[in-house]
Structure formats: structure tokens, C-alpha cells
Scaffold this motif. Structure first.
Motif, PDB file in Angstrom:
ATOM      1  N   GLY A 233       0.600   4.145 -12.978  1.00 45.07           N
ATOM      2  CA  GLY A 233       1.479   5.122 -13.623  1.00 45.07           C
ATOM      3  C   GLY A 233       2.956   4.826 -13.457  1.00 45.07           C
ATOM      4  O   GLY A 233       3.798   5.423 -14.123  1.00 45.07           O
ATOM      5  N   GLY A 234       3.280   3.908 -12.537  1.00 40.69           N
ATOM      6  CA  GLY A 234       4.655   3.444 -12.432  1.00 40.69           C
ATOM      7  C   GLY A 234       5.532   4.162 -11.438  1.00 40.69           C
ATOM      8  O   GLY A 234       6.734   3.903 -11.374  1.00 40.69           O
ATOM      9  N   GLU A 235       4.986   5.075 -10.623  1.00 36.95           N
ATOM     10  CA  GLU A 235       5.814   5.734  -9.616  1.00 36.95           C
ATOM     11  C   GLU A 235       6.260   4.734  -8.558  1.00 36.95           C
ATOM     12  O   GLU A 235       5.564   3.759  -8.262  1.00 36.95           O
ATOM     13  CB  GLU A 235       5.044   6.876  -8.958  1.00 36.95           C
ATOM     14  N   GLU A 236       7.427   4.990  -7.982  1.00 37.22           N
ATOM     15  CA  GLU A 236       7.963   4.048  -7.000  1.00 37.22           C
ATOM     16  C   GLU A 236       7.110   3.989  -5.749  1.00 37.22           C
ATOM     17  O   GLU A 236       6.891   2.918  -5.187  1.00 37.22           O
ATOM     18  CB  GLU A 236       9.399   4.446  -6.635  1.00 37.22           C
ATOM     19  N   SER A 237       6.637   5.163  -5.280  1.00 34.96           N
ATOM     20  CA  SER A 237       5.836   5.184  -4.065  1.00 34.96           C
ATOM     21  C   SER A 237       5.038   6.479  -4.021  1.00 34.96           C
ATOM     22  O   SER A 237       5.303   7.428  -4.759  1.00 34.96           O
ATOM     23  CB  SER A 237       6.708   5.072  -2.811  1.00 34.96           C
ATOM     24  N   LEU A 238       4.061   6.497  -3.123  1.00 41.47           N
ATOM     25  CA  LEU A 238       3.243   7.681  -2.913  1.00 41.47           C
ATOM     26  C   LEU A 238       3.699   8.442  -1.681  1.00 41.47           C
ATOM     27  O   LEU A 238       4.258   7.855  -0.753  1.00 41.47           O
ATOM     28  CB  LEU A 238       1.781   7.274  -2.718  1.00 41.47           C
ATOM     29  N   ASN A 239       3.450   9.738  -1.665  1.00 40.17           N
ATOM     30  CA  ASN A 239       3.616  10.505  -0.447  1.00 40.17           C
ATOM     31  C   ASN A 239       2.764   9.874   0.647  1.00 40.17           C
ATOM     32  O   ASN A 239       1.634   9.444   0.406  1.00 40.17           O
ATOM     33  CB  ASN A 239       3.193  11.951  -0.706  1.00 40.17           C
ATOM     34  N   VAL A 240       3.283   9.818   1.873  1.00 42.39           N
ATOM     35  CA  VAL A 240       2.596   9.091   2.936  1.00 42.39           C
ATOM     36  C   VAL A 240       1.242   9.707   3.272  1.00 42.39           C
ATOM     37  O   VAL A 240       0.278   8.987   3.591  1.00 42.39           O
ATOM     38  CB  VAL A 240       3.495   8.986   4.186  1.00 42.39           C
ATOM     39  N   ALA A 241       1.121  11.023   3.187  1.00 43.10           N
ATOM     40  CA  ALA A 241      -0.167  11.651   3.477  1.00 43.10           C
ATOM     41  C   ALA A 241      -1.192  11.301   2.396  1.00 43.10           C
ATOM     42  O   ALA A 241      -2.373  11.080   2.692  1.00 43.10           O
ATOM     43  CB  ALA A 241      -0.013  13.164   3.593  1.00 43.10           C
ATOM     44  N   ALA A 242      -0.733  11.235   1.125  1.00 40.45           N
ATOM     45  CA  ALA A 242      -1.633  10.832   0.044  1.00 40.45           C
ATOM     46  C   ALA A 242      -2.056   9.378   0.209  1.00 40.45           C
ATOM     47  O   ALA A 242      -3.230   9.028   0.038  1.00 40.45           O
ATOM     48  CB  ALA A 242      -0.957  11.048  -1.305  1.00 40.45           C
ATOM     49  N   ALA A 243      -1.093   8.517   0.552  1.00 36.16           N
ATOM     50  CA  ALA A 243      -1.421   7.105   0.762  1.00 36.16           C
ATOM     51  C   ALA A 243      -2.409   6.940   1.912  1.00 36.16           C
ATOM     52  O   ALA A 243      -3.348   6.135   1.837  1.00 36.16           O
ATOM     53  CB  ALA A 243      -0.136   6.322   1.044  1.00 36.16           C
ATOM     54  N   ALA A 244      -2.206   7.699   2.985  1.00 38.10           N
ATOM     55  CA  ALA A 244      -3.126   7.613   4.114  1.00 38.10           C
ATOM     56  C   ALA A 244      -4.535   8.026   3.704  1.00 38.10           C
ATOM     57  O   ALA A 244      -5.520   7.362   4.073  1.00 38.10           O
ATOM     58  CB  ALA A 244      -2.632   8.494   5.267  1.00 38.10           C
ATOM     59  N   ALA A 245      -4.658   9.100   2.953  1.00 40.90           N
ATOM     60  CA  ALA A 245      -5.980   9.557   2.528  1.00 40.90           C
ATOM     61  C   ALA A 245      -6.685   8.484   1.709  1.00 40.90           C
ATOM     62  O   ALA A 245      -7.894   8.233   1.884  1.00 40.90           O
ATOM     63  CB  ALA A 245      -5.851  10.849   1.728  1.00 40.90           C
ATOM     64  N   ILE A 246      -5.947   7.814   0.816  1.00 39.95           N
ATOM     65  CA  ILE A 246      -6.543   6.763  -0.011  1.00 39.95           C
ATOM     66  C   ILE A 246      -7.001   5.587   0.853  1.00 39.95           C
ATOM     67  O   ILE A 246      -8.117   5.077   0.711  1.00 39.95           O
ATOM     68  CB  ILE A 246      -5.533   6.303  -1.082  1.00 39.95           C
TER      69      ILE A 246
END
Length: 259
Positions: A233-246
Motif C-alpha cells: 500500500g506504500g506506507e512508510e512504516s507500520l506501528n511497532v505493535a502491529a509489526a510485532a504482531a505480524i
């Protein structure tokens, strides 16, 4: 059991201590205790075989509470609703809470599946990561200096009881992570192999970095691999909690045999 003790003065020493624990994010380090407000957190603690040192109820809640909460410990206190409101960190104060004595400072477990949090500032992010760690089978969370207090009131509420399923070690320096015997994986928004193409080791240690600065260079140097999450989708980065869950889910899925 004996009848509960009635407290009606806000200047009671116990209530003064509880106000400090509920309002000061670092008071647990000096007091060696945490204040667990509400049925959910208290039951999460009991479900893990832990027992409080003190149970506090409002007058109304005492009469309505089931025996497993009322009989959780010997020292039980009943206070007016107005005094409980003065202890509460919630918009709608709970009717009961437990005081729990923190265990002795735990040691880092070298071979445990681990999540490392590096200078995360937001208590909601830290608590969310603890929940994901517990849900995905990671038994240990290591917090480097500069991270929000793992047992602070806001992190406790965001963790929703996950604390009691985890070994939590905080106040660490980057060099302390050299004691880990499992591969260390660092996350990045712009370099490293893509997570969905990676063969993930188990157990391992995922490192989640500061909300703005990411993982510090000293930890990148210790890591065996750098991993990034595809973001079409082109976002610069993810929220760290969302990235951790993934990332933690990817590890859990990789170690699960297909049905």
C-alpha cells in the motif's frame, strides 16, 4: 476466613501506597508491588497460579463478588466507592483490585523464544506487544533501558493479563543480549529480506525498535538477520505493535505443522 478490614480514611497508609502505585509509572520498582485493578487482570493473575498479598473491594462489590475473588488471600479490605475512585486509573473505576508482590528480579533465559523491546516509549505499544508475545508462544520479553516500565499501570492495562504468562526482564543494556543463545532477528522498514519469504528459526529473539528511530545500530550488529514486512500500500512504516504482531505470528505459523 476472617471478616475483611473496613477502611474509611483516604489517609490510610495502604490507600496512600495504592494511589502511588496507580499513578506513578515507576513506583512499582521502589515498592516491589503492583496494583491490579479490575476483575480481568485479577483473574488473569489467579489463572497463572499467583496469589495477591491484599485484595481491595468496594462495599458494593464485596457483597456481589464470587468466592474465588473474595477468598484469594487472607488480607482483604473493603472501602467506600469514593475512595476506590481515588485509586483508579480507569474512566469507570472498577469495584475491586489486587496488590501483588513482584517476584525477585528474573534472570535472562538464554534459550527461550524472546521478544526484545528497544526504547519503546508508548505504554499501549508495549502492552500490545506483551499480549502478542504471550499469544504466539514467546515466553520471555526483554526490555532495554529507556523502554516504558513493563509493570507500569498503563502497560499492565494494555497487556490485559499477558504479564503473568511471561518472563519479564527490564533495564538491560545491548551487551546483555549477548547472553541469548537463540538467533536474533531485527526488524526494519527498508532493508533486509521480506518476512513472507523467510525461513524463520525457532526459537528466536525478535527485536522491536523505538517508535521513531527503529532498532539501534548496536543491536543490528548483534543480529543474525534483518527482516522487513512487505507494504504494497506504500506506507512508510507500520506501528511497532502491529509489526510485532505480524512478525510473531509468522514465527508461530512457521513452527506449526500443517493440518
Amino acid at each position: 476466613m476472617n471478616e475483611p478490614t473496613q477502611i474509611t480514611s483516604r489517609d490510610n497508609p495502604l490507600l496512600k501506597r495504592l494511589r502511588l502505585l496507580s499513578q506513578d509509572s515507576t513506583a512499582y520498582r521502589k515498592q516491589g508491588q503492583v496494583w491490579l485493578e479490575g476483575d480481568h487482570l485479577c483473574r488473569a493473575m489467579l489463572a497463572r497460579g499467583q496469589r495477591p498479598s491484599t485484595a481491595v473491594f468496594t462495599e458494593r462489590c464485596w457483597s456481589d463478588s464470587p468466592h474465588d475473588l473474595r477468598d484469594a488471600c487472607e488480607h482483604r479490605v473493603v472501602i467506600p466507592e469514593a475512595l476506590m475512585a481515588g485509586l483508579s486509573g480507569l474512566e469507570s473505576p472498577a469495584g475491586m483490585g489486587f496488590v501483588w508482590d513482584l517476584p525477585a528480579h528474573p534472570m535472562l533465559e538464554p534459550i527461550s523464544a524472546t521478544v526484545v523491546v528497544d526504547r519503546l516509549q508508548d505504554a499501549g505499544n508495549v502492552g500490545s506487544i506483551l499480549r502478542s508475545a504471550a499469544a504466539m508462544g514467546f515466553g520471555q520479553v526483554l526490555a532495554l533501558k529507556g523502554t516504558a516500565g513493563l509493570w507500569s499501570p498503563k502497560v499492565l492495562r494494555a497487556g490485559m493479563g499477558a504479564h503473568f504468562a511471561l518472563r519479564l526482564v527490564e533495564g538491560l543494556a545491548p551487551d546483555d543480549l549477548r547472553a541469548l543463545s537463540v538467533p536474533m532477528l531485527v526488524t526494519s522498514s527498508h532493508r533486509g529480506e521480506f518476512l513472507h519469504r523467510s525461513e524463520l528459526p525457532w526459537p528466536c529473539a525478535w527485536v522491536m525498535g523505538h517508535e521513531g528511530q527503529g532498532v539501534r545500530p548496536e543491536l543490528e550488529a548483534l543480529a543474525s538477520r534483518s527482516v522487513r514486512i512487505t507494504q504494497p500500500g506504500g506506507e512508510e512504516s507500520l506501528n511497532v505493535a502491529a509489526a510485532a504482531a505480524i512478525c510473531l505470528h509468522a514465527s508461530a505459523a512457521a513452527r506449526t505443522l500443517p493440518l
